[in-house]
Design an enzyme around this catalytic site. Structure first.
Site, PDB file in Angstrom:
ATOM      1  N   ASP A 170      31.269 -32.309  34.190  1.00 20.13           N
ATOM      2  CA  ASP A 170      30.753 -33.156  35.245  1.00 20.13           C
ATOM      3  C   ASP A 170      31.291 -34.194  35.752  1.00 20.13           C
ATOM      4  O   ASP A 170      32.658 -34.433  35.419  1.00 20.13           O
ATOM      5  CB  ASP A 170      29.459 -33.716  34.240  1.00 20.13           C
ATOM      6  CG  ASP A 170      28.199 -34.117  35.222  1.00 20.13           C
ATOM      7  OD1 ASP A 170      28.214 -33.966  36.472  1.00 20.13           O
ATOM      8  OD2 ASP A 170      27.084 -34.404  34.547  1.00 20.13           O
ATOM      9  N   ASP A 201      20.465 -31.664  40.847  1.00 18.76           N
ATOM     10  CA  ASP A 201      19.822 -32.302  39.725  1.00 18.76           C
ATOM     11  C   ASP A 201      18.388 -32.261  39.840  1.00 18.76           C
ATOM     12  O   ASP A 201      17.627 -32.264  39.197  1.00 18.76           O
ATOM     13  CB  ASP A 201      20.078 -33.746  39.473  1.00 18.76           C
ATOM     14  CG  ASP A 201      21.521 -34.019  38.535  1.00 18.76           C
ATOM     15  OD1 ASP A 201      21.832 -32.593  38.067  1.00 18.76           O
ATOM     16  OD2 ASP A 201      21.943 -35.041  38.198  1.00 18.76           O
TER      17      ASP A 201
HETATM   18  C1  DGJ Z   1      24.431 -35.035  35.934  1.00 18.54           C
HETATM   19  C2  DGJ Z   1      24.319 -33.891  35.556  1.00 18.54           C
HETATM   20  O1  DGJ Z   1      24.272 -33.127  36.928  1.00 18.54           O
HETATM   21  C3  DGJ Z   1      23.090 -33.531  34.694  1.00 18.54           C
HETATM   22  O2  DGJ Z   1      22.861 -32.199  34.624  1.00 18.54           O
HETATM   23  C4  DGJ Z   1      23.444 -34.230  33.534  1.00 18.54           C
HETATM   24  O3  DGJ Z   1      24.571 -33.432  32.792  1.00 18.54           O
HETATM   25  C5  DGJ Z   1      24.107 -35.369  33.508  1.00 18.54           C
HETATM   26  N1  DGJ Z   1      24.846 -35.977  34.447  1.00 18.54           N
HETATM   27  C6  DGJ Z   1      24.371 -35.979  32.183  1.00 18.54           C
HETATM   28  O4  DGJ Z   1      24.852 -37.198  32.478  1.00 18.54           O
END
Ligand code: DGJ
Length: 759
Positions: A499, A569
């Site tokens: 991430d 997301d």
């Molecule tokens: C952002 C990601 O896109 C989410 O899927 C998740 O992993 C969060 N970060 C976790 O902090």
């Protein structure tokens, strides 16, 4: 390994003398050509030829020809880029454009493949340098070239100084996609600063009716498709964020307005393989010529090259399709899966995964994750992924990033008991990491506050309570590699979700000389790539997902190192139709993760049936992100059935050809996609209705890509077809007559498959 057998070969064909420089691989290629020609088949190899008389290079691959010549000023000039031209045709020598006036000089109206800033150039340059004596003029001339198989290398040099530029062209035989890059070499005895470097310029045939398509977005609203006429002047697509970003994605497609649709017409397209700040300039010059120039962003750029050093641009890929924007997407998808992703062309299919994030957020612990794992396994999940919250003092996004040890309260015996349980349930195990970041509230930051991007004595802007580690620093690179290497050594981990949740700010690097600090834009990204590459070499079984708080780091650069990407997301299954549609203009469904999450969704508080949510996600690489603790037995039964069905069709969805039959763009009430297997024996179709109105039925669906004379059997996966639909019909029936789905109401979905009937 290339064998160093090299000689030169010339022959006369159609009255033309072709001089070929032959390597061992070229001989092999020639033999294949002869065998294929003897069998009467169309050769699926790239050919690069040079005519010494006219000084013209010709690259032919798949349905594309790219022709360039050396003109009398020794500039590399584009002569043609488009649909493959017959081998019988020859090209005359490149002649510089005469220019329009004293204001619109020849150097600016001649379509150069790679132009340095100097000699009166004011169109977008590919290269701009400053020498220590104040000279900023650079004029490049052709010196020499080599041809080796599918690769052409052209060497240029400045008219007086020992600055050399090596241009690379590599043609992909099966798609005709060309990879281009440039390397600037300082062979002078003093340092120079590269202030702008592009991989090259794509020149389109002259015309003033071109239309540009590009992708824009923001967090939770990525992958919007935009169209605009190309007007005199310049459009810049870019990121100044330090990473790819989602405001623009480094992809473009251009067609001639009015003569195109989804499946018909000429389309020129391209994508940049770079995960740092980037720019693509689309310029219509004063002679109504369109030039597309791309590379790292020149804003705040400056790369000092000491004598003997060189700087390499990223790869810029370009292709041509005669089959509309749909054909362009399919070529890119094929290319990504056969040439870009790790293990290409034999990358594994994406497993069905479960991810804990939307269920438990930071509240992960051994017992809670085991309970979820058991439920996930019961519906057929193949990979269980623990998201954020397992490490350091990570109770929220305020602390812990940088401290990559297992939290001893949440996992008192480490990760092993959970991993063993996951394995015993028949799944492999994945883990979330965000290695490039640090919270000020972390042991790492307390120990090494100097490791983050910053300017001395200036405030450090936070994003999500975190700062950026300066990966360009060798000590930071070593720390990040070692932390991840240790994690992978000590735990049986099959998958990392990598991430990255903020943009850069204050991009200072005080540890190096002021004149080298801007190197951070390049060295950071090179180190990012090299860390992942080294991890993959040491742990060859590990797969990696590129996630950036959603779809903020998706490009052909990071895709070389990661097996899949997270597009957004936003997991609302209705919003996802638009997001996924936009994504597929540039990137393959085979790398696009799509989770089924809870309803009502956190995004829009919209309620959607579990079937609808599954069918939306089954158009990509299926994942489950719902809180399974809240599911009823009916939900488990539905999920079990649909996961099993997905496994039956995933080869077609992830590796087949995508046809966007009805796009959800422009406020459409409908969305229909079709994926067709490589052998065209199987297809799967997904149809979605937003809301029916005034008794109007769902539009008839006309399939594509089938074999007209082959009989296909129709099978419904979910939803209802019109009772008039035959069980078996030819490809031509399904494509010409079409079929009707019976969708009425709000947020309805259907899916069906076609399979060649076996005699
Ligand atoms: C952002 C990601 O896109 C989410 O899927 C998740 O992993 C969060 N970060 C976790 O902090």
């Amino acid at each position: 390994m290339k064998l160093a057998i090299r000689n030169y070969f010339s022959f006369v064909t159609d009255g033309l003398r072709w001089n070929l420089q032959f390597t061992f691989s070229s001989w092999v290629v020639l033999m294949v050509l002869i065998l294929v020609a003897a069998a009467g088949a169309q050769p699926n190899i790239a050919s690069i030829r040079f005519d010494t008389q006219t000084q013209v290079f010709r690259i032919d691959a798949a349905d594309m020809s790219y022709v360039l010549g050396i003109n009398e000023r020794k500039e590399v000039q584009t002569l043609y880029w488009g649909r493959r031209i017959s081998a019988k045709d020859t090209f005359v020598a490149a002649r510089p454009d005469p220019g329009l006036s004293s204001f619109d000089s020849s150097i600016n109206t001649t379509r150069q493949d790679f132009a340095a800033w100097g000699g009166g150039l004011y169109v977008e340059p590919d290269l701009k340098v400053t020498f220590p004596d104040g000279n900023r003029d650079l004029v490049l001339q052709y010196m020499s070239h080599t041809i080796a198989g599918d690769r052409l290398t052209i060497l240029l040099k400045d008219v007086s100084r020992d600055v050399y530029v090596q241009l690379e062209y590599q043609a992909d035989a099966s798609t005709g996609i060309l990879k281009r890059s440039a390397q600037v070499q300082n062979r002078t005895s003093a340092p120079l600063v590269v202030e702008q470097i592009a991989s090259g310029t794509w020149n389109l045939p002259r015309g003033n009716d071109y239309r540009l398509r590009y992708l824009t977005g923001r967090w939770a609203g990525e992958w919007n498709l935009h169209e605009q006429l190309i007007q005199p002047g310049k459009t810049i697509l870019e990121s100044r964020r330090g990473s790819t970003g989602d405001q623009n994605n480094p992809w473009f497609a251009i067609d001639q307005n009015g003569s195109n649709d989804e499946e018909r017409g000429d389309v020129w397209f391209g994508a940049l393989g770079w995960s740092g700040s980037w720019q693509i300039s689309i310029e219509q010059d004063e002679a109504q010529q369109v030039r597309v120039t791309g590379g790292p962003n020149s804003f705040d750029f400056g790369y000092r090259l000491a004598p003997g050093e060189h700087l390499e641009s990223p790869d810029f890929y370009g292709g041509y399709s005669p089959d509309g924007i749909g054909g362009a997407s399919r070529l890119l998808h094929r290319f990504e899966l056969s040439s870009i992703v790790p293990h290409a062309p034999n990358a594994k299919l994406r497993p069905v995964l479960y991810n804990s994030w939307e269920a438990t957020e930071f509240k992960v612990d051994e017992a809670g994750q085991e309970a979820l794992a058991e439920k996930a396994a019961s519906i057929g999940v193949e990979r269980f992924v623990v998201d954020d919250g397992w490490f350091g003092q990570r109770a929220s996004d305020r602390a812990g990033l940088g401290d990559w040890y297992v939290n001893p309260v949440k996992f008192p015996h480490g990760l092993k008991p959970l991993i063993d349980r996951v394995h015993s349930l028949g799944m492999d195990f994945g883990l979330w990491v965000e290695p490039e970041m640090v919270n000020p509230d972390s042991d790492l930051y307390r120990k090494h506050p100097e490791w983050v991007l910053h300017f001395t004595g200036r405030p450090r802007s936070e994003g999500r309570n975190q700062l950026m580690l300066n990966l360009a620093r060798p000590d930071v690179r070593a720390y990040v590699f070692q932390a991840l290497d240790k994690l992978l050594d000590e735990n049986d981990i099959a998958f990392l979700k990598w991430d990255y949740n903020r943009n850069w700010s204050e991009p200072g690097w005080p540890a190096v000389a002021p004149e080298d600090q801007k190197k951070v834009y390049v060295d950071y990204i090179r180190n990012l790539y090299s860390i992942i590459a080294e991890l993959r070499t040491k742990h060859p079984g590990v797969e990696i997902e590129s996630c950036s708080g959603g779809g903020s780091r998706v490009d052909l650069g990071i895709m070389r190192y990661t097996d899949e990407v997270w597009p957004s997301d936003n997991t609302d299954a209705f919003d996802r139709l638009l997001i996924q549609d936009g994504f597929t203009y540039a990137y393959a469904p085979g790398v696009m993760m799509a989770w089924v999450t809870d309803s009502p969704t956190w995004v829009n508080q919209r309620s959607l049936s579990l079937e609808y949510r599954f069918l939306s996600s089954m158009q990509g690489s299926l994942g489950i992100g719902a809180n399974l603790n809240n599911w009823k037995s009916d939900d488990f039964a539905t999920a079990q059935k649909l996961v099993a069905q997905y496994k039956q069709i995933r080869q077609i969805v992830q590796r087949g050809s995508l046809y966007r039959l009805i796009s959800p763009q422009k406020g459409s009430e409908y969305s229909v996609t079709e994926s067709v297997s490589d052998d065209r024996d199987n297809a799967v179709v997904f149809a979605f209705l937003h809301s029916s109105q005034m008794l109007y039925p769902f539009p008839r669906i006309f399939l594509r890509g089938l074999k007209p004379e082959t009989m296909y059997r129709m099978k419904v996966l979910d939803g209802k077809l019109s009772p008039d639909t035959p069980a078996v019909a030819t490809g031509s029936f399904w494509m010409q007559h079409g079929l009707d789905v019976e969708l009425r109401g709000d947020f309805q979905a259907a899916a069906f498959t076609l399979e060649k009937t076996r005699p």
